[in-house]
Design a protein around this motif. Structure first.
Motif, PDB file in Angstrom:
ATOM      1  N   GLY A  60       0.799  -1.217   0.000  1.00  0.00           N
ATOM      2  CA  GLY A  60       0.000   0.000   0.000  1.00  0.00           C
ATOM      3  C   GLY A  60       0.832   1.267   0.000  1.00  0.00           C
ATOM      4  O   GLY A  60       0.282   2.379   0.033  1.00  0.00           O
ATOM      5  N   TYR A  61       2.164   1.140  -0.034  1.00  0.00           N
ATOM      6  CA  TYR A  61       3.031   2.308  -0.024  1.00  0.00           C
ATOM      7  C   TYR A  61       3.178   2.943  -1.406  1.00  0.00           C
ATOM      8  O   TYR A  61       3.582   4.098  -1.517  1.00  0.00           O
ATOM      9  N   LEU A  62       2.891   2.218  -2.440  1.00  0.00           N
ATOM     10  CA  LEU A  62       3.055   2.750  -3.791  1.00  0.00           C
ATOM     11  C   LEU A  62       1.770   3.431  -4.250  1.00  0.00           C
ATOM     12  O   LEU A  62       0.667   3.036  -3.853  1.00  0.00           O
ATOM     13  N   PRO A  63       1.889   4.470  -5.103  1.00  0.00           N
ATOM     14  CA  PRO A  63       0.687   5.164  -5.589  1.00  0.00           C
ATOM     15  C   PRO A  63      -0.057   4.315  -6.623  1.00  0.00           C
ATOM     16  O   PRO A  63       0.474   3.352  -7.167  1.00  0.00           O
ATOM     17  N   ASN A 103      -4.725   9.619 -14.005  1.00  0.00           N
ATOM     18  CA  ASN A 103      -5.054  10.048 -12.638  1.00  0.00           C
ATOM     19  C   ASN A 103      -4.124   9.377 -11.632  1.00  0.00           C
ATOM     20  O   ASN A 103      -3.888   8.168 -11.694  1.00  0.00           O
ATOM     21  N   LEU A 104      -3.612  10.160 -10.733  1.00  0.00           N
ATOM     22  CA  LEU A 104      -2.712   9.695  -9.676  1.00  0.00           C
ATOM     23  C   LEU A 104      -3.421   9.804  -8.336  1.00  0.00           C
ATOM     24  O   LEU A 104      -4.048  10.820  -8.033  1.00  0.00           O
ATOM     25  N   ASN A 105      -3.266   8.715  -7.528  1.00  0.00           N
ATOM     26  CA  ASN A 105      -3.852   8.728  -6.189  1.00  0.00           C
ATOM     27  C   ASN A 105      -2.820   8.130  -5.242  1.00  0.00           C
ATOM     28  O   ASN A 105      -2.360   7.003  -5.440  1.00  0.00           O
ATOM     29  N   GLY A 282      -4.431  12.302   1.631  1.00  0.00           N
ATOM     30  CA  GLY A 282      -4.105  11.754   0.337  1.00  0.00           C
ATOM     31  C   GLY A 282      -3.752  12.821  -0.677  1.00  0.00           C
ATOM     32  O   GLY A 282      -4.152  13.992  -0.552  1.00  0.00           O
ATOM     33  N   LEU A 283      -3.000  12.410  -1.669  1.00  0.00           N
ATOM     34  CA  LEU A 283      -2.621  13.293  -2.766  1.00  0.00           C
ATOM     35  C   LEU A 283      -3.288  12.779  -4.034  1.00  0.00           C
ATOM     36  O   LEU A 283      -3.224  11.577  -4.333  1.00  0.00           O
ATOM     37  N   VAL A 284      -3.919  13.698  -4.777  1.00  0.00           N
ATOM     38  CA  VAL A 284      -4.535  13.333  -6.040  1.00  0.00           C
ATOM     39  C   VAL A 284      -4.009  14.261  -7.124  1.00  0.00           C
ATOM     40  O   VAL A 284      -3.685  15.424  -6.877  1.00  0.00           O
ATOM     41  N   GLY A 285      -3.885  13.741  -8.299  1.00  0.00           N
ATOM     42  CA  GLY A 285      -3.434  14.536  -9.430  1.00  0.00           C
ATOM     43  C   GLY A 285      -3.896  13.907 -10.723  1.00  0.00           C
ATOM     44  O   GLY A 285      -4.170  12.704 -10.785  1.00  0.00           O
ATOM     45  N   SER A 286      -4.011  14.723 -11.752  1.00  0.00           N
ATOM     46  CA  SER A 286      -4.451  14.194 -13.046  1.00  0.00           C
ATOM     47  C   SER A 286      -3.938  15.088 -14.173  1.00  0.00           C
ATOM     48  O   SER A 286      -3.691  16.288 -13.984  1.00  0.00           O
ATOM     49  N   TYR A 287      -3.778  14.467 -15.314  1.00  0.00           N
ATOM     50  CA  TYR A 287      -3.481  15.193 -16.546  1.00  0.00           C
ATOM     51  C   TYR A 287      -4.527  14.755 -17.558  1.00  0.00           C
ATOM     52  O   TYR A 287      -4.696  13.566 -17.818  1.00  0.00           O
ATOM     53  N   GLY A 288      -5.266  15.760 -18.125  1.00  0.00           N
ATOM     54  CA  GLY A 288      -6.378  15.417 -18.993  1.00  0.00           C
ATOM     55  C   GLY A 288      -6.359  16.155 -20.321  1.00  0.00           C
ATOM     56  O   GLY A 288      -5.768  17.229 -20.470  1.00  0.00           O
ATOM     57  N   TRP A 289      -7.021  15.547 -21.277  1.00  0.00           N
ATOM     58  CA  TRP A 289      -7.179  16.144 -22.623  1.00  0.00           C
ATOM     59  C   TRP A 289      -8.622  15.933 -23.040  1.00  0.00           C
ATOM     60  O   TRP A 289      -9.166  14.830 -22.939  1.00  0.00           O
ATOM     61  N   ASN A 290      -9.296  17.030 -23.480  1.00  0.00           N
ATOM     62  CA  ASN A 290     -10.684  16.966 -23.925  1.00  0.00           C
ATOM     63  C   ASN A 290     -10.815  17.723 -25.242  1.00  0.00           C
ATOM     64  O   ASN A 290     -10.262  18.827 -25.410  1.00  0.00           O
ATOM     65  N   ASN A 304     -13.426  22.656 -29.881  1.00  0.00           N
ATOM     66  CA  ASN A 304     -12.880  23.138 -28.607  1.00  0.00           C
ATOM     67  C   ASN A 304     -11.956  22.058 -28.046  1.00  0.00           C
ATOM     68  O   ASN A 304     -12.339  20.888 -27.945  1.00  0.00           O
ATOM     69  N   THR A 305     -10.733  22.442 -27.696  1.00  0.00           N
ATOM     70  CA  THR A 305      -9.760  21.495 -27.141  1.00  0.00           C
ATOM     71  C   THR A 305      -9.224  22.052 -25.836  1.00  0.00           C
ATOM     72  O   THR A 305      -8.809  23.219 -25.764  1.00  0.00           O
ATOM     73  N   ASN A 306      -9.203  21.176 -24.766  1.00  0.00           N
ATOM     74  CA  ASN A 306      -8.687  21.567 -23.447  1.00  0.00           C
ATOM     75  C   ASN A 306      -7.646  20.543 -22.985  1.00  0.00           C
ATOM     76  O   ASN A 306      -7.854  19.336 -23.100  1.00  0.00           O
ATOM     77  N   THR A 307      -6.536  20.981 -22.472  1.00  0.00           N
ATOM     78  CA  THR A 307      -5.533  20.122 -21.826  1.00  0.00           C
ATOM     79  C   THR A 307      -5.107  20.808 -20.551  1.00  0.00           C
ATOM     80  O   THR A 307      -5.091  22.049 -20.471  1.00  0.00           O
ATOM     81  N   GLY A 308      -4.738  20.018 -19.562  1.00  0.00           N
ATOM     82  CA  GLY A 308      -4.320  20.642 -18.312  1.00  0.00           C
ATOM     83  C   GLY A 308      -3.973  19.627 -17.239  1.00  0.00           C
ATOM     84  O   GLY A 308      -4.238  18.433 -17.360  1.00  0.00           O
ATOM     85  N   VAL A 309      -3.342  20.124 -16.213  1.00  0.00           N
ATOM     86  CA  VAL A 309      -2.933  19.333 -15.058  1.00  0.00           C
ATOM     87  C   VAL A 309      -3.656  19.850 -13.836  1.00  0.00           C
ATOM     88  O   VAL A 309      -3.809  21.070 -13.665  1.00  0.00           O
ATOM     89  N   SER A 310      -4.067  18.920 -12.990  1.00  0.00           N
ATOM     90  CA  SER A 310      -4.708  19.312 -11.738  1.00  0.00           C
ATOM     91  C   SER A 310      -4.115  18.476 -10.612  1.00  0.00           C
ATOM     92  O   SER A 310      -3.709  17.332 -10.812  1.00  0.00           O
ATOM     93  N   ALA A 311      -4.040  19.042  -9.429  1.00  0.00           N
ATOM     94  CA  ALA A 311      -3.502  18.346  -8.266  1.00  0.00           C
ATOM     95  C   ALA A 311      -4.180  18.883  -7.031  1.00  0.00           C
ATOM     96  O   ALA A 311      -4.671  20.021  -7.011  1.00  0.00           O
TER      97      ALA A 311
END
Length: 439
Positions: A60-63, A103-105, A282-290, A304-311
């Protein structure tokens, strides 16, 4: 007389055949059992499973990292009114949407629950190793028990063969005496009855020997394709010291070591349950493309095109769960007390079993030594009786009794020898030294 000839021929043939058989030593038997015994193989596989479970990949130590993707197509008929009052109609307007994201968790802190669970998995792995060792020790002790049964039956068969040889000589002598009128037919008949009884005993002993060899081969994983002999030579570890072995028993006995591991696991269970009182971060993060495209004349944007990172961080704290966590903690504490009591009981049982096994070993060793002396007495008595029988100074009944006394002494000596060796092995198993000494 034909029956006796068949027996004699069979014994000669068996002797020639047996001399060509391979001799299975105790070292080779142990090696075959460790490599091919099914119970040991299963125990080793269980250890492999426990080792896999105790690795970092199961801690459980790994993301966690997940990927998502999707696509959709909409086709609609649309009617809209513009600000200037014009009306526009779009029939079969098609809208396409595409998306993809990673998505990172990752749990940064969970009240140290992961740490205690990871330690618990390590303890369970070590416990599985102890269980495998127990299986190996039990199998090795079973192996020697059957091995020495084969050795004992082999020696018994040899003693019975010698008895038949003596009985045949007596029958021949009785026949000559009857032919020359020195004895009655009754002496010949008695000799024939005795040799028939001896032959039946030998047949039964050899059948039992064959069955026991099959049992031994089963413990070895059926690795011996042909018939075999075993070594009848044994040696005792005379330098055994009771006090030293008792200390080793308290430190290395397999059941006590398993009890200690169960106590360690119970202690970690308490800590794991207490960790649930603390929050989880917890830490969450994602990189998405729409991307979306729309060919409707009513649409403001055709594509319409969207890309971005969220954390981000999240915190979860179970402030009250109805008391279930507290109940689990109390039960884990009670289970720890039970494990500690069981260890105390096991320590008492193991020490008692060791003392009993040690006394049994000493008694059986003494009995074996007495039986060795008894053999000499029985052999001397038989030889003297045999000489007197040849001179006609004792009856055939007295001669037969001396013969049976010698046979019974040999059978008792064989039994005592292997009983003493197995008693020694039991002492070594209890002290945890069975796999550490040369047997």
């Amino acid at each position: 007389m034909n029956f006796r000839k068949y027996i004699a021929f069979g014994l000669v043939f068996f002797g020639i055949y047996a001399s060509a058989q391979q001799v299975l030593t105790t070292e080779n038997a142990v090696k075959l059992a460790l490599e091919h015994n099914y119970g040991i193989k299963i125990a080793n596989s269980s250890v492999d499973v426990a080792e896999n479970n105790s690795g970092i990949l199961n801690s459980g130590y790994l993301p966690t990292l997940t990927g998502n993707a999707g696509a959709s197509i909409d086709q609609q008929n649309t009617e809209g009114e513009l600000a200037n009052g014009d009306t526009r109609i779009a029939n079969g307007a098609e809208t396409r949407r595409y998306n993809a994201s990673i998505n990172l968790n990752y749990t940064l802190f969970d009240g140290l629950g992961r740490l205690y669970n990871y330690k618990r998995l390590k303890e369970e792995y070590q416990l599985s190793e102890l269980e495998a060792r127990e299986t190996i020790e039990t199998t090795i002790l079973q192996l020697f028990s059957i091995y020495y049964s084969v050795a004992q039956l082999s020696e018994n068969s040899s003693a019975l063969e010698e008895t038949i040889t003596i009985s045949k000589d007596r029958l021949t002598r009785a026949g000559y005496q009857f032919d020359y009128g020195q004895s009655t037919k009754l002496e010949v008949l008695n000799a024939e009855v005795d040799i028939n009884n001896d032959s039946i005993n030998l047949i039964n002993a050899k059948q039992q020997l064959r069955n026991t060899k099959r049992d031994l081969n089963m413990v070895l994983g059926n690795q011996i394709a042909q018939d075999f002999d075993v070594s009848t030579e044994i040696s005792f570890i005379l330098q055994l010291n009771k006090e030293e072995l008792l200390e080793k028993t308290k430190a290395n006995n397999i059941t006590l070591l398993q009890a200690e591991k169960n106590i360690a696991i119970s202690q970690l269970d308490i800590k794991t349950n207490k960790a649930q009182f603390l929050p989880t971060v917890g830490l969450v993060g994602s990189y998405g493309w729409n991307e979306s495209s729309n060919n409707s004349p009513l649409a403001f944007l055709l594509q319409n095109t969207n890309t971005g990172v969220s954390a981000g961080l999240n915190l979860s704290w179970n402030l009250f769960d109805g008391g279930s966590t507290l109940t689990r903690i109390k039960n884990a504490q009670i289970n720890l007390e039970i494990q500690e009591l069981q260890k105390q009981q096991l320590a008492t049982d193991v020490e008692r079993n060791f003392n009993n096994a040690w006394d049994d070993y000493q008694n059986r060793l003494t009995i074996y030594q007495v039986q060795e002396e008894n053999i000499k007495t029985a052999q001397n008595n038989f030889e003297r009786t045999q000489e007197k029988f040849k001179l006609g100074q004792v009856t055939s009944i007295e001669f037969r009794q001396a013969q049976l006394n010698l046979l019974n002494a040999e059978l008792s000596r064989n039994q005592a020898k292997y009983d003493a060796k197995l008693a020694e092995l039991t002492v070594l198993q209890l002290s945890g030294e069975l796999l550490n000494v040369e047997l």
